[in-house]
Design a protein around this motif. Structure first.
Motif, PDB file in Angstrom:
ATOM      1  N   ILE A 554       0.894  -1.163   0.000  1.00 59.82           N
ATOM      2  CA  ILE A 554       0.000   0.000   0.000  1.00 59.82           C
ATOM      3  C   ILE A 554       0.926   1.206   0.000  1.00 59.82           C
ATOM      4  N   LEU A 555       0.837   1.980  -1.070  1.00 58.21           N
ATOM      5  CA  LEU A 555       1.693   3.160  -1.174  1.00 58.21           C
ATOM      6  C   LEU A 555       0.875   4.361  -0.710  1.00 58.21           C
ATOM      7  N   VAL A 556       1.335   4.933   0.400  1.00 54.26           N
ATOM      8  CA  VAL A 556       0.606   6.068   0.950  1.00 54.26           C
ATOM      9  C   VAL A 556       1.169   7.367   0.383  1.00 54.26           C
ATOM     10  N   VAL A 557       0.278   8.174  -0.205  1.00 58.82           N
ATOM     11  CA  VAL A 557       0.734   9.462  -0.726  1.00 58.82           C
ATOM     12  C   VAL A 557      -0.231  10.522  -0.191  1.00 58.82           C
ATOM     13  N   ALA A 558       0.334  11.518   0.496  1.00 58.20           N
ATOM     14  CA  ALA A 558      -0.525  12.552   1.050  1.00 58.20           C
ATOM     15  C   ALA A 558      -1.041  13.411  -0.102  1.00 58.20           C
ATOM     16  N   ALA A 559      -2.327  13.583  -0.136  1.00 56.60           N
ATOM     17  CA  ALA A 559      -2.934  14.322  -1.239  1.00 56.60           C
ATOM     18  C   ALA A 559      -2.525  15.786  -1.248  1.00 56.60           C
ATOM     19  N   ASP A 589      -8.951  14.766   3.534  1.00 55.06           N
ATOM     20  CA  ASP A 589      -9.802  15.654   4.323  1.00 55.06           C
ATOM     21  C   ASP A 589      -9.210  17.056   4.386  1.00 55.06           C
ATOM     22  N   LEU A 590      -8.005  17.203   4.010  1.00 54.22           N
ATOM     23  CA  LEU A 590      -7.373  18.535   4.096  1.00 54.22           C
ATOM     24  C   LEU A 590      -7.791  19.408   2.927  1.00 54.22           C
ATOM     25  N   ASP A 591      -7.793  20.719   3.191  1.00 53.14           N
ATOM     26  CA  ASP A 591      -8.223  21.655   2.157  1.00 53.14           C
ATOM     27  C   ASP A 591      -7.340  21.606   0.913  1.00 53.14           C
ATOM     28  N   GLY A 592      -6.080  21.534   1.141  1.00 53.49           N
ATOM     29  CA  GLY A 592      -5.166  21.570  -0.008  1.00 53.49           C
ATOM     30  C   GLY A 592      -5.045  20.237  -0.731  1.00 53.49           C
ATOM     31  N   ALA A 593      -5.869  19.274  -0.371  1.00 58.07           N
ATOM     32  CA  ALA A 593      -5.727  17.940  -0.974  1.00 58.07           C
ATOM     33  C   ALA A 593      -6.075  17.956  -2.459  1.00 58.07           C
ATOM     34  N   ASN A 594      -5.252  17.248  -3.242  1.00 58.13           N
ATOM     35  CA  ASN A 594      -5.501  17.168  -4.682  1.00 58.13           C
ATOM     36  C   ASN A 594      -5.251  15.731  -5.136  1.00 58.13           C
ATOM     37  N   PRO A 595      -6.196  14.852  -4.870  1.00 56.44           N
ATOM     38  CA  PRO A 595      -6.029  13.426  -5.190  1.00 56.44           C
ATOM     39  C   PRO A 595      -5.759  13.166  -6.675  1.00 56.44           C
ATOM     40  N   GLN A 596      -6.358  13.958  -7.544  1.00 58.95           N
ATOM     41  CA  GLN A 596      -6.148  13.724  -8.983  1.00 58.95           C
ATOM     42  C   GLN A 596      -4.708  13.997  -9.385  1.00 58.95           C
ATOM     43  N   LYS A 597      -4.148  14.973  -8.703  1.00 57.97           N
ATOM     44  CA  LYS A 597      -2.761  15.322  -9.035  1.00 57.97           C
ATOM     45  C   LYS A 597      -1.853  14.128  -8.713  1.00 57.97           C
ATOM     46  N   VAL A 598      -2.179  13.479  -7.592  1.00 55.25           N
ATOM     47  CA  VAL A 598      -1.373  12.319  -7.201  1.00 55.25           C
ATOM     48  C   VAL A 598      -1.480  11.245  -8.280  1.00 55.25           C
ATOM     49  N   ARG A 599      -2.678  11.022  -8.767  1.00 47.22           N
ATOM     50  CA  ARG A 599      -2.870  10.022  -9.834  1.00 47.22           C
ATOM     51  C   ARG A 599      -2.030  10.369 -11.058  1.00 47.22           C
ATOM     52  N   GLN A 600      -2.083  11.669 -11.401  1.00 46.72           N
ATOM     53  CA  GLN A 600      -1.309  12.089 -12.581  1.00 46.72           C
ATOM     54  C   GLN A 600       0.188  11.889 -12.354  1.00 46.72           C
ATOM     55  N   GLN A 601       0.599  12.296 -11.195  1.00 50.48           N
ATOM     56  CA  GLN A 601       2.054  12.190 -10.917  1.00 50.48           C
ATOM     57  C   GLN A 601       2.531  10.738 -10.992  1.00 50.48           C
ATOM     58  N   PHE A 618      -6.455   3.059  -7.006  1.00 54.41           N
ATOM     59  CA  PHE A 618      -6.182   4.235  -6.182  1.00 54.41           C
ATOM     60  C   PHE A 618      -7.398   4.397  -5.276  1.00 54.41           C
ATOM     61  N   VAL A 619      -7.166   4.573  -3.974  1.00 57.43           N
ATOM     62  CA  VAL A 619      -8.279   4.759  -3.057  1.00 57.43           C
ATOM     63  C   VAL A 619      -8.036   6.033  -2.268  1.00 57.43           C
ATOM     64  N   ASP A 620      -9.030   6.922  -2.292  1.00 57.89           N
ATOM     65  CA  ASP A 620      -8.891   8.170  -1.528  1.00 57.89           C
ATOM     66  C   ASP A 620      -9.281   7.873  -0.089  1.00 57.89           C
ATOM     67  N   VAL A 621      -8.392   8.188   0.831  1.00 63.83           N
ATOM     68  CA  VAL A 621      -8.682   7.940   2.247  1.00 63.83           C
ATOM     69  C   VAL A 621      -8.269   9.138   3.097  1.00 63.83           C
ATOM     70  N   ALA A 622      -8.703   9.089   4.324  1.00 61.58           N
ATOM     71  CA  ALA A 622      -8.243  10.082   5.295  1.00 61.58           C
ATOM     72  C   ALA A 622      -8.038   9.273   6.570  1.00 61.58           C
ATOM     73  N   ALA A 623      -6.788   8.977   6.862  1.00 58.31           N
ATOM     74  CA  ALA A 623      -6.489   8.084   7.976  1.00 58.31           C
ATOM     75  C   ALA A 623      -6.880   8.669   9.303  1.00 58.31           C
ATOM     76  N   LYS A 624      -6.649   9.930   9.426  1.00 58.98           N
ATOM     77  CA  LYS A 624      -6.916  10.528  10.734  1.00 58.98           C
ATOM     78  C   LYS A 624      -8.384  10.412  11.104  1.00 58.98           C
ATOM     79  N   PRO A 625      -9.281  10.886  10.215  1.00 59.48           N
ATOM     80  CA  PRO A 625     -10.698  10.709  10.556  1.00 59.48           C
ATOM     81  C   PRO A 625     -11.227   9.325  10.201  1.00 59.48           C
ATOM     82  N   ARG A 626     -10.334   8.423   9.811  1.00 57.93           N
ATOM     83  CA  ARG A 626     -10.673   7.040   9.470  1.00 57.93           C
ATOM     84  C   ARG A 626     -11.733   6.950   8.365  1.00 57.93           C
TER      85      ARG A 626
END
Ligand SMILES: Nc1nc2c(ncn2[C@@H]2O[C@H](COP(=O)(O)OP(=O)(O)OP(=O)(O)O)[C@@H](O)[C@H]2O)c(=O)[nH]1
Length: 982
Positions: A554-559, A589-601, A618-626
């Motif tokens: 599982i590759l974790v990438v912060a959005a 869950d963060l404001d600056g999150a850009n999940p699509q950018k991660v996919r592109q990268q 690719f699965v969008d998650v937010a670990a902190k708020p589970r």
């Protein structure tokens, strides 16, 4: 008469009895057994002469006879010589003739050449210097002969030198000897008739009459020929030898002349000299050279050993050719003095024992040399005969050197000669090992550590691949990877509903843990095993290892952060292991999150999302708020089902990997293991790496006791005798003995490897680095930690620090557990400064602390890994030699030059920039070019000394060691300031 008359025939012919003839022969040194024995023709002739001589008595005729005899065979002569001593001398003329005859006849025989050649030698042969004959007689007569001899010898020597054809020389020598002996024997030797060589002149005896020389001339030849010749007759011994050689007795006069150009074989033009010498010294030289002949012969009686050895032997041979030969002659002399008999004879025939010995020894030496040198390269590296050398993958030249019993440096040199710069301890690629192997004629088999271990296990009948029991599905093993702080721990925590993060020192995962969770998927409960790998760069090595036991990553990438360097690194590890990847785009869950950018990268790195037509989930998650945990687990199971066939045998002895291990204060060594095959049960005998023991208890990830663990089920095992390393393979065996033996063999291998590494380091430092880079500053470390994973991680991180070449970091020991007295001992044992002990989450207690204080060993405690790394990094930088940079202080233009007889030329200048400071470094520039780098030796403002003069002011100054200043020159003043390290 027959060619070989019998004794009784001779007796008849001579009108005497066989008995007498036998006695005479004996006196002559010819040992003939009975009256019916045959006698060689030359001996018969000599015998006849002997009898004739006796008949004539001491008549005056001898002189003439002698002269005539000269023409006779050597054998005869010899006997005569022995008999008539006096004559020879008087018969000066004869000798002369003899000499001539010789030169014309036999002579040419190289023999003479040799003899004569030698500066001094000629006389050896001396038929007989006999006991003290009137010196001169012989001397004079001899001269001419000697001169001739010398000439001939010179030619011979030259010829020899040019040809170096020993065989031919030998033949010629033989021939010469034969002829020489016939012609030569001039002077009779008074000597004790009986002794063959003995008393007679032959022997160089102790006090040879100087004169002997003459005969020497002729004799030499013998000597020489004798050398090469060797065959004539054997044992006869002393006598014959003596006769032959007949060398004069050694005496100071006979000392070889000092070497000088005239003595050079090639230039014997100096006849006079030759003649003179022939009287005395010469003889010696000749002898020496002749070695075989006179030298030996002479020595004969006395010391065959000496004679042969020094006079004759080896040395003589060289004589003729070079000036130094005379010295050899000296050797010959010594021979004269000697006393052994037989040897002399041998020498006379050029076969002295010693000589033989020396030859043999030369041959032996050559052989020995060949033997020694043949199998070695110039560097000293041995060559093989195609033997197989098994080396572990990534072996160093040190390892290779150990196997072929040579020094690593020799292999470094060989590598260099193959165009590869490799240090002794550097890991060498397989191809290079093969190349070097071919070069040295060894067959290299590169064995991976796994193969090596497999071989070890096979010795115990264990085959890790073989487990024929029935296969059963097993849970996937998942490793979470990603850049620092992208939320790996939080994600795992969210999945397990536990809070691991809060307990971590510094907020960074310190240990590798493995946990299993159960998920409901498509109506059934599915287990998934998670290995928690730390996110810090320091754990790179472990991540790589984690990937090896991992089925899915599982590759974790912060959005909000996107793809970072360690994201790519983790991705590469995953690719290398072949494990499919599921991307968890975290912190959505963060404001600056850009999940699509991660996919592109990630598309750039070959991970194309399913929604973009790729195969990666690719699965969008937010670990902190589970948020998104279920989707992520589902994606993992889907990927596992789609890409992997996860099954393993459940029966049989367990095998697996140690994920983490540490020394627990209350429980002793504990190891977290992941079973991969079979079933592990309490009571099983297991070996993990070099640790072994029996499973005393097992706990699951929740701290519950379990009695067995099946594939993919992580458990913590108690009962090992020592702490294994993270990543060690473990296996259960049938009995304690087997696991103990396997562990002991692995321990021995590791010890050997560590030792080799230590030796290698020392070698590298002492031999290579010090030479190549000059003195280095070394920081030695001992790392102790609470877990094998953290110790390993810390070491990896430290070793990976980028530090300048002039400092070096060495980890001399690492281990799990508190700092012990042994650690402190080891730290203080170094020959340089004491090593520093890094204690990671462990302490040194009481006694150990006191000991460390006493020994001056620094123990540093850390609970956060990067803090340790930072400190070591700055410590290393602090150890760097300071770097300086030039900082300009000011400059001035010279407007006047004042000449002072006291101070030299004084510059009158205007400071145009900055200031001038007394004693500062200064550079004199003329027309843009630096004239000299020096210092301001004095600085004045008007008539007063000044320490500084500022811009816009005029001043006077002088330059240290430089007077030739001119108007218009510019002086730049600067200082060297230490440059802060980056
Ligand atoms: N807002 C938000 N914060 C998160 C999320 N996931 C993790 N964090 C925070 O990010 C920080 C780092 O989380 P960790 O789980 O320690 O990250 P890591 O990747 O394990 O870090 P290392 O162990 O240092 O490699 C923590 O402060 C978390 O609370 C998330 O989904 N949303």
């Amino acid at each position: 008469m027959a060619a070989k008359p019998r004794v009784h025939e001779l007796a008849k012919e001579l009108g005497t009895t066989s008995k007498e003839v036998l006695a005479k022969l004996k006196d002559m040194g010819e040992f003939v057994k009975t009256a019916s024995s045959t006698v060689e023709a030359p001996v018969a002739r000599r015998l006849r002469d002997e009898f004739a001589g006796s008949a004539e008595g001491a008549s005056d005729a001898p002189a003439k006879k002698a002269a005539k005899k000269t023409a006779k065979p050597a054998a005869e002569k010899k006997s005569e010589d022995a008999e008539k001593p006096a004559k020879p001398r008087g018969a000066a003329p004869s000798p002369a003739k003899v000499a001539q005859t010789k030169t014309t006849k036999a002579s040419a025989a190289k023999t003479p050449a040799k003899g004569g050649a030698k500066p001094g030698p000629p006389k050896p042969k001396g038929p007989k210097p006999g006991p003290k004959p009137g010196p001169r007689g012989g001397g004079e007569g001899a001269k001419p002969a000697s001169a001739r001899d010398i000439e001939v010898a010179a030619e011979q020597a030259r010829a020899e030198r040019l040809k170096r054809d020993q065989e031919e020389a030998a033949k010629r020598a033989a021939e010469a000897q034969r002829r020489g002996s016939e012609a030569a024997k001039p002077g009779p030797k008074p000597g004790p008739g009986p002794k063959p060589g003995g008393g007679g002149a032959p022997k160089p005896g102790p006090k040879p009459g100087p004169r002997a020389p003459k005969p020497g001339g002729p004799r030499n030849p013998f000597g020489i020929s004798g050398e090469t010749e060797r065959a004539p007759r054997p044992p006869k011994g002393g006598s014959e030898g003596g006769e032959r050689s007949g060398g004069p007795r050694p005496s100071p006069r006979m000392m070889p002349p000092r070497p000088n150009p005239n003595m050079m074989a090639g230039r014997t033009n100096n006849r006079d000299g030759g003649g003179r010498d022939s009287g005395g010294g010469r003889g010696r030289g000749g002898r020496g050279r002749g070695r075989g002949g006179p030298g030996g012969g002479a020595g004969a009686q006395q010391s065959n050993y000496r004679g042969g050895y020094s006079g004759g032997g080896p040395r003589g041979a060289g004589g003729p050719q070079s000036a130094p030969a005379p010295y050899r002659g000296g050797g010959g002399r010594a021979g004269g003095g000697g006393k052994a008999r037989g040897g002399g004879a041998a020498g006379a025939f050029g076969k002295g024992g010693p000589r033989g010995r020396s030859r043999k020894s030369r041959r032996q030496k050559r052989q020995e040399f060949d033997n020694l040198s043949a199998p070695k390269m110039q560097s000293g590296a041995p060559t093989g005969h195609g033997q197989e050398i098994r080396l572990p993958r990534g072996a160093s030249l040190s390892d290779f050197a150990d196997k072929i019993d040579t020094l690593p440096g020799t292999l470094v040199q060989e590598m260099f000669s193959l165009g590869e710069m490799v240090t002794a301890t550097q890991s060498v690629p397989d191809e290079l090992l093969q190349l070097l192997g071919e070069h040295l004629n060894f067959t290299i088999s590169v064995v991976s550590p796994e193969e090596e271990d497999k071989e070890l296990l096979s010795q115990f009948g264990i085959d890790l691949e073989k487990n024929n029991s029935e296969m059963a599905p097993r849970p996937p093993v998942v490793t979470v990877m990603g850049h620092v702080d992208h939320g790996k721990t939080k994600l795992l925590d969210a999945i397990r509903h536990s809070n691991v993060v809060d307990g971590e020192a510094g907020g960074i995962t310190q240990h590798i843990g493995a946990y299993q969770v159960s998920v409901e998927h498509e109506g059934e409960d599915r287990a998934i095993t998670f290995i928690d790998t730390p996110g810090h760069e320091a754990f790179t090595a472990m991540r790589a290892r984690g990937a090896n036991v991992t089925d899915i990553v599982i590759l974790v990438v912060a959005a909000d952060d996107g793809v970072m360097p360690q994201t790519v690194e983790a991705l590469n590890h995953a690719k290398a292991s072949g494990a499919p990847v599921v991307v968890a785009v975290n912190k959505t869950d963060l404001d600056g999150a850009n999940p699509q950018k991660v996919r592109q990268q990630l598309t750039e790195y070959g991970l194309v999302a399913e929604e973009y037509g790729g195969e990666t989930m690719f699965v969008d998650v937010a670990a902190k708020p589970r948020i998104g945990m279920d989707s992520l687990l589902e994606a993992v199971l889907l990927t596992a089902d789609a890409a992997l066939q996860l099954e393993a045998p459940q029966a049989g002895n367990a095998q697996g990997v140690a994920i983490e291990a540490h020394l627990d204060k209350g429980r002793g060594p504990v190891a977290s293991v992941l079973v991969q095959k079979g079933t592990l049960r309490v009571g099983d005998s297991i070996v993990a790496g070099a640790a072994y023991g029996r499973v005393r208890a097992m706990l699951d990830d929740l701290g519950n006791r379990v009695t067995e663990a099946t594939p993919s089920f992580p458990v913590q095992v108690q009962g090992l005798a020592s702490v294994p390393m993270a990543g060690d393979v473990f296996l259960a065996a049938d009995d304690d003995r087997t696991v103990r033996q396997i562990a002991e063999q692995r321990q021995a291998r590791r010890r050997a490897a560590q030792q080799a590494a230590r030796v290698g380091r020392a070698t590298l430092e002492n031999l290579m680095d010090k030479i190549a880079e000059g003195e280095r500053t070394t920081l030695s470390l001992i790392i102790k930690g609470d877990g094998a994973g953290s110790v390993e991680a810390l070491e990896e991180a430290l070793v990976g620090l980028e530090v300048p070449n002039d400092v070096q970091l060495r980890v001399i020991h690492r281990g799990v557990g508190p700092v012990t007295e042994n650690d402190v001992n080891l730290a203080s044992a170094g020959d340089e400064t004491a090593a520093t002990i890094l204690a990671f989450n462990v302490r040194a207690e009481g006694k150990v602390k006191d000991m460390a204080d006493r020994e001056g060993v620094d123990i540093r405690y850390y609970s956060v890994i990067y803090r340790a790394i930072e400190e070591i990094e700055s410590a290393l930088k602090g150890m760097l030699k300071p770097e300086y940079e030039e900082v300009e202080i000011g400059s001035a233009e010279i407007r006047e030059v004042f000449r002072s007889s006291k101070f030299g030329n004084i510059a009158g200048a205007l400071v145009t920039k900055g200031l001038l400071r007394r004693n500062a470094k200064a550079r004199l520039v003329r027309d843009g070019a630096t004239v000299i780098e020096t210092e301001l030796s004095s600085l004045r403002r008007f008539k007063d000394d000044a320490t500084e003069v500022r811009e816009g002011f005029e001043c006077g100054f002088t330059l240290k060691n430089y007077n030739n200043i001119e108007i218009g020159d510019v002086v730049e003043v600067y200082e060297m300031r230490e440059k802060p390290r980056e």
